[in-house]
Write a protein that holds these residues in place. Structure first.
Motif, short mmCIF file in Angstrom:
data_model
loop_
_atom_site.label_atom_id
_atom_site.label_comp_id
_atom_site.label_asym_id
_atom_site.label_seq_id
_atom_site.Cartn_x
_atom_site.Cartn_y
_atom_site.Cartn_z
N PHE A 81 37.99 35.46 -11.89
CA PHE A 81 37.59 35.52 -13.21
C PHE A 81 36.81 34.25 -13.29
O PHE A 81 37.80 33.59 -12.86
N PHE A 82 35.69 34.27 -13.71
CA PHE A 82 34.95 33.33 -14.02
C PHE A 82 34.39 33.33 -15.32
O PHE A 82 34.18 34.58 -15.92
N LEU A 83 34.12 32.87 -16.13
CA LEU A 83 33.57 32.29 -17.49
C LEU A 83 33.56 30.66 -17.71
O LEU A 83 34.34 30.08 -16.89
N PHE A 136 35.73 27.47 -16.13
CA PHE A 136 36.76 28.35 -15.58
C PHE A 136 36.53 29.36 -14.63
O PHE A 136 36.09 30.59 -14.76
N GLN A 137 37.54 28.75 -13.71
CA GLN A 137 37.47 30.06 -12.99
C GLN A 137 38.88 29.97 -12.15
O GLN A 137 40.22 29.23 -12.32
N GLY A 180 43.41 49.21 -12.45
CA GLY A 180 42.89 49.69 -13.70
C GLY A 180 42.92 48.46 -15.27
O GLY A 180 42.51 48.55 -15.35
N ILE A 181 42.84 47.42 -14.95
CA ILE A 181 43.28 46.39 -15.97
C ILE A 181 42.22 44.81 -15.45
O ILE A 181 42.13 44.67 -14.58
N GLY A 182 41.41 44.18 -16.79
CA GLY A 182 40.67 43.20 -16.35
C GLY A 182 41.27 42.20 -17.03
O GLY A 182 41.75 42.21 -18.40
N PRO A 183 40.82 41.12 -17.02
CA PRO A 183 40.89 40.22 -17.14
C PRO A 183 40.24 39.89 -19.37
O PRO A 183 38.86 41.09 -19.20
N THR A 207 30.58 35.82 -18.35
CA THR A 207 31.39 36.12 -17.53
C THR A 207 31.27 37.05 -15.88
O THR A 207 30.24 37.71 -15.83
N HIS A 208 32.41 36.86 -15.35
CA HIS A 208 31.78 37.92 -14.34
C HIS A 208 33.36 37.98 -13.66
O HIS A 208 34.70 36.80 -13.75
N TRP A 209 33.79 39.10 -13.12
CA TRP A 209 35.09 39.53 -12.47
C TRP A 209 35.07 40.21 -11.25
O TRP A 209 34.05 41.17 -11.26
#
Length: 295
Positions: free
Chosen positions: A206-208, A134-135, A144-147, A197-199
């Motif tokens: 955002f990658f999952l 998923f991208q 300051g917010i992360g997925p 996962t990677h942000w």
């Protein structure tokens, strides 16, 4: 003396106790009870004076022994004075401010819509495991917010009728709306390099990726298992009969002659079989004294 019809009297139990005897018995019972429940050395109102008697500093009473003082502490006068002292101390105590509760500020965001996404189906060439990549694009994500993500069972959601064959993958990041993907309800492989996962803070992507665990394939045998040491012949290919050269020995190498085959073997030349002539029947010898005629 007849004690049968006297109030409170029983035959053989003696006379009725007087008031002083009843009070003495009551004080003794209270003293025994107080000794079991109260530590007299920790009582702030207990004091022994220079005369050897005991005083109650709360009620200003004198007692000859410890038992009398303990009986006094269980009485109505001492208990009433304890309640009055507690009410007076509570009234005179300065009002202390209540501890301030830690307030957690709830962040409020105005939803700006759904993010862009891309889903890729993959299969591992080595293990054959199926995976999904998923991208998600969050170009306007809040500072300051992360997925965040989590898996949801089909019985938790209230949008569709629950179906145990499916589960949902939820992705959220303010101020975007929470999106969900409907994926098969199979066990997720949480091993290393199978779920990651990677942000990317620079591209706001955002990658999952996760893999499904391999399902055990059920193999059906075409017949009973042969005993140990016996090899089963390979099955014929479906859709075709035996080949013309089935049962024939392989051709010999170049320069060598073919050895003769025994009669009846597959591939041996057919030789017509000649029927043998039956033997002529023999006549029995004549009895003695007789000769055989020419006829």
């Amino acid at each position: 003396m007849d004690f049968q019809h006297r109030a409170g009297g029983k035959t053989g139990s003696g006379g009725v106790a007087s008031a002083s005897e009843s009070n003495r018995d009551r004080r003794e019972r209270l003293r025994q009870l107080a000794l079991e429940t109260i530590d007299i050395n920790k009582d702030p109102y207990f004091m022994k004076n220079h005369l050897g008697s005991y005083e109650c500093k709360l009620c200003l009473t004198l007692h000859n022994n410890e038992g009398s003082y303990l009986a006094h502490t269980q009485g109505k006068k001492h208990q009433t004075n304890l309640a009055r002292r507690a009410a007076k101390e509570a009234k005179e105590a300065p009002a202390q401010p209540a501890p301030a509760k830690v307030k957690v500020e709830v962040k409020k965001f105005v939803k700006i819509g759904r993010p862009g996404y891309k889903v890729t189906k993959q299969r591992d060439p080595e293990t054959g495991q199926q995976s999904l990549l998923f991208q998600i694009d969050y170009p306007e994500i809040a500072e300051g917010i992360g997925p965040r993500h989590r898996f949801m069972s089909a019985y938790e959601q209230r949008i569709e009728p629950p179906d145990r064959r499916w589960q949902y993958l939820l992705l959220a990041a303010e101020p975007y709306e929470t999106i969900a993907f409907k994926v098969p309800s199979r066990e997720i492989d949480k091993a290393e390099n199978r779920f990651w996962t990677h942000w990317n803070r620079e591209t706001k992507q955002f990658f999952l990726q996760f893999h499904f665990k391999m399902e055990k394939a059920i193999t059906q045998s075409s017949g009973p298992v042969p005993p140990a040491g016996v090899k089963r012949p390979p099955p014929l290919m479906s859709g075709g009969g035996p080949r013309p050269n089935d049962g024939m020995p392989p051709p010999p190498p170049e320069g060598m002659s073919v050895p003769p085959l025994p009669p009846g073997a597959p591939g041996a030349p057919h030789i017509p079989h000649q029927m043998p002539m039956p033997p002529m029947p023999m006549r029995p010898p004549p009895p003695e004294g007789l000769t055989l005629s020419a006829n």
